[in-house]
Design a protein around this motif. Structure first.
Motif, PDB file in Angstrom:
ATOM      1  N   ALA A 152       0.823  -1.212   0.000  1.00  0.00           N
ATOM      2  CA  ALA A 152       0.000   0.000   0.000  1.00  0.00           C
ATOM      3  C   ALA A 152       0.855   1.259   0.000  1.00  0.00           C
ATOM      4  CB  ALA A 152      -0.930  -0.016   1.215  1.00  0.00           C
ATOM      5  N   TYR A 153       1.865   1.278   0.857  1.00  0.00           N
ATOM      6  CA  TYR A 153       2.702   2.472   1.000  1.00  0.00           C
ATOM      7  C   TYR A 153       3.496   2.740  -0.278  1.00  0.00           C
ATOM      8  CZ  TYR A 153       5.099   5.859   4.080  1.00  0.00           C
ATOM      9  OH  TYR A 153       5.565   6.985   4.687  1.00  0.00           O
ATOM     10  N   VAL A 154       4.145   1.723  -0.807  1.00  0.00           N
ATOM     11  CA  VAL A 154       4.977   1.901  -2.004  1.00  0.00           C
ATOM     12  C   VAL A 154       4.112   2.247  -3.211  1.00  0.00           C
ATOM     13  CG1 VAL A 154       6.573   0.731  -3.584  1.00  0.00           C
ATOM     14  CG2 VAL A 154       6.851   0.495  -1.109  1.00  0.00           C
ATOM     15  N   LEU A 155       2.963   1.618  -3.338  1.00  0.00           N
ATOM     16  CA  LEU A 155       2.055   1.938  -4.440  1.00  0.00           C
ATOM     17  C   LEU A 155       1.619   3.399  -4.355  1.00  0.00           C
ATOM     18  CD1 LEU A 155       0.361   0.868  -6.868  1.00  0.00           C
ATOM     19  CD2 LEU A 155      -1.482   0.501  -5.217  1.00  0.00           C
ATOM     20  N   ALA A 156       1.160   3.824  -3.190  1.00  0.00           N
ATOM     21  CA  ALA A 156       0.685   5.196  -3.036  1.00  0.00           C
ATOM     22  C   ALA A 156       1.805   6.204  -3.273  1.00  0.00           C
ATOM     23  CB  ALA A 156       0.087   5.381  -1.639  1.00  0.00           C
ATOM     24  N   HIS A 157       2.959   5.940  -2.691  1.00  0.00           N
ATOM     25  CA  HIS A 157       4.098   6.852  -2.873  1.00  0.00           C
ATOM     26  C   HIS A 157       4.449   6.976  -4.350  1.00  0.00           C
ATOM     27  CE1 HIS A 157       8.112   8.616  -2.533  1.00  0.00           C
ATOM     28  NE2 HIS A 157       8.534   7.623  -3.297  1.00  0.00           N
ATOM     29  N   ASN A 158       4.533   5.873  -5.050  1.00  0.00           N
ATOM     30  CA  ASN A 158       4.969   5.909  -6.439  1.00  0.00           C
ATOM     31  C   ASN A 158       3.906   6.436  -7.392  1.00  0.00           C
ATOM     32  OD1 ASN A 158       7.833   4.952  -6.862  1.00  0.00           O
ATOM     33  ND2 ASN A 158       7.038   3.564  -5.320  1.00  0.00           N
ATOM     34  N   ILE A 159       2.641   6.328  -7.025  1.00  0.00           N
ATOM     35  CA  ILE A 159       1.598   6.965  -7.833  1.00  0.00           C
ATOM     36  C   ILE A 159       1.843   8.476  -7.864  1.00  0.00           C
ATOM     37  CG2 ILE A 159      -0.847   7.636  -7.837  1.00  0.00           C
ATOM     38  CD1 ILE A 159      -1.473   4.765  -6.895  1.00  0.00           C
ATOM     39  N   LEU A 160       2.115   9.046  -6.705  1.00  0.00           N
ATOM     40  CA  LEU A 160       2.324  10.492  -6.633  1.00  0.00           C
ATOM     41  C   LEU A 160       3.719  10.896  -7.082  1.00  0.00           C
ATOM     42  CD1 LEU A 160       1.269  13.248  -5.961  1.00  0.00           C
ATOM     43  CD2 LEU A 160       1.748  12.809  -3.549  1.00  0.00           C
ATOM     44  N   TYR A 161       4.736  10.202  -6.618  1.00  0.00           N
ATOM     45  CA  TYR A 161       6.109  10.622  -6.895  1.00  0.00           C
ATOM     46  C   TYR A 161       6.462  10.521  -8.377  1.00  0.00           C
ATOM     47  CZ  TYR A 161      11.033  11.522  -6.076  1.00  0.00           C
ATOM     48  OH  TYR A 161      12.278  12.078  -6.091  1.00  0.00           O
ATOM     49  N   THR A 162       5.960   9.505  -9.052  1.00  0.00           N
ATOM     50  CA  THR A 162       6.254   9.333 -10.472  1.00  0.00           C
ATOM     51  C   THR A 162       5.754  10.523 -11.286  1.00  0.00           C
ATOM     52  OG1 THR A 162       6.142   6.940 -10.238  1.00  0.00           O
ATOM     53  CG2 THR A 162       5.898   7.805 -12.469  1.00  0.00           C
ATOM     54  N   TYR A 163       4.654  11.102 -10.850  1.00  0.00           N
ATOM     55  CA  TYR A 163       4.028  12.186 -11.612  1.00  0.00           C
ATOM     56  C   TYR A 163       4.079  13.525 -10.874  1.00  0.00           C
ATOM     57  CZ  TYR A 163       2.690   8.296 -14.435  1.00  0.00           C
ATOM     58  OH  TYR A 163       2.746   7.182 -15.224  1.00  0.00           O
ATOM     59  N   GLY A 186       3.979  -0.870 -10.159  1.00  0.00           N
ATOM     60  CA  GLY A 186       2.538  -0.649 -10.194  1.00  0.00           C
ATOM     61  C   GLY A 186       2.161   0.799  -9.960  1.00  0.00           C
ATOM     62  N   GLY A 187       2.917   1.510  -9.132  1.00  0.00           N
ATOM     63  CA  GLY A 187       2.613   2.916  -8.868  1.00  0.00           C
ATOM     64  C   GLY A 187       2.653   3.750 -10.128  1.00  0.00           C
ATOM     65  N   GLY A 188       3.670   3.534 -10.935  1.00  0.00           N
ATOM     66  CA  GLY A 188       3.755   4.267 -12.196  1.00  0.00           C
ATOM     67  C   GLY A 188       2.617   3.921 -13.131  1.00  0.00           C
ATOM     68  N   ILE A 203       3.666   6.535  12.638  1.00  0.00           N
ATOM     69  CA  ILE A 203       3.907   7.957  12.390  1.00  0.00           C
ATOM     70  C   ILE A 203       4.262   8.190  10.925  1.00  0.00           C
ATOM     71  CG2 ILE A 203       5.496   9.868  12.877  1.00  0.00           C
ATOM     72  CD1 ILE A 203       5.600   8.746  15.805  1.00  0.00           C
ATOM     73  N   SER A 204       5.128   7.339  10.383  1.00  0.00           N
ATOM     74  CA  SER A 204       5.533   7.458   8.977  1.00  0.00           C
ATOM     75  C   SER A 204       4.320   7.384   8.053  1.00  0.00           C
ATOM     76  CB  SER A 204       6.521   6.339   8.641  1.00  0.00           C
ATOM     77  OG  SER A 204       6.747   6.263   7.263  1.00  0.00           O
ATOM     78  N   SER A 205       3.472   6.408   8.290  1.00  0.00           N
ATOM     79  CA  SER A 205       2.276   6.242   7.462  1.00  0.00           C
ATOM     80  C   SER A 205       1.332   7.422   7.615  1.00  0.00           C
ATOM     81  CB  SER A 205       1.553   4.947   7.843  1.00  0.00           C
ATOM     82  OG  SER A 205       2.399   3.839   7.648  1.00  0.00           O
ATOM     83  N   ALA A 206       1.164   7.890   8.836  1.00  0.00           N
ATOM     84  CA  ALA A 206       0.272   9.035   9.082  1.00  0.00           C
ATOM     85  C   ALA A 206       0.798  10.294   8.409  1.00  0.00           C
ATOM     86  CB  ALA A 206       0.108   9.248  10.587  1.00  0.00           C
ATOM     87  N   LEU A 207       2.100  10.527   8.482  1.00  0.00           N
ATOM     88  CA  LEU A 207       2.672  11.715   7.838  1.00  0.00           C
ATOM     89  C   LEU A 207       2.444  11.688   6.333  1.00  0.00           C
ATOM     90  CD1 LEU A 207       6.047  12.099   9.775  1.00  0.00           C
ATOM     91  CD2 LEU A 207       4.039  13.595   9.915  1.00  0.00           C
ATOM     92  N   PHE A 208       2.658  10.518   5.733  1.00  0.00           N
ATOM     93  CA  PHE A 208       2.427  10.409   4.294  1.00  0.00           C
ATOM     94  C   PHE A 208       0.957  10.622   3.964  1.00  0.00           C
ATOM     95  CE2 PHE A 208       1.224   7.876   0.589  1.00  0.00           C
ATOM     96  CZ  PHE A 208       1.889   8.602  -0.380  1.00  0.00           C
TER      97      PHE A 208
END
Length: 163
Positions: free
Chosen positions: A34-45, A157-159, A91-96
């Protein structure tokens, strides 16, 4: 399977997928996915996102803020991961999550974007250490092998999902 470790009797290996039956492994892998998918959806674009919000000219500064916050997170995580694994992961998950919501709802405000990037960087920077530690605690080397596969699959998958 994972190769024999020094001192391990030959043939004592367990199939990697048996690690899924170990308590905690599936939960950690779910968080990784979940975390890597969400991060890479946003970070890639992120460049496209910034362009759409009239911040394309500040792309370098925005990413610098994210990077500095990530380094701070790595330093904090490295110092206390052994004592505060669960708390730091939450905390890490909440901050993201907070950063993503801020970017989704208030991206037109430059101050909010920079604040969100700080939160995102603080959440993301140490996440690799946190999740590797968690899966190794739960599943040892086999858990670690599953983490790498999960991480890389959901990074790709995020991309794809983001696109």
């Amino acid at each position: 399977t994972v190769p024999d470790a020094p001192g391990q009797r030959p043939g004592a290996r367990e199939p990697i997928l048996k690690a899924l039956a170990l308590p905690g492994v599936v939960a950690v892998l779910f968080v990784v996915a979940a975390y890597v998918l969400a991060h890479n959806i946003l970070y890639t674009y992120i460049a496209t996102f910034l362009d759409a919000n009239d911040m394309g000219e500040a792309r370098d500064v925005v990413l610098l803020v994210f990077g500095v916050a990530s380094v701070v997170s790595i330093l904090i995580t490295g110092a206390v991961v052994d004592r505060k694994l669960r708390q730091l992961t939450i905390i890490s998950s909440a901050l993201f999550l907070i950063a993503a919501v801020l970017l989704a709802l208030l991206a037109g405000n430059v101050i909010v974007v920079y604040g969100a990037m700080v939160l995102w960087g603080l959440g993301w920077g140490g996440v690799t250490t946190l999740l590797q530690t968690a899966v190794t605690d739960a599943g040892g080397d086999r858990g670690q092998a599953l983490l790498v596969t999960t991480w890389n699959s959901f990074m790709a998958g995020g991309g794809a999902v983001g696109g």
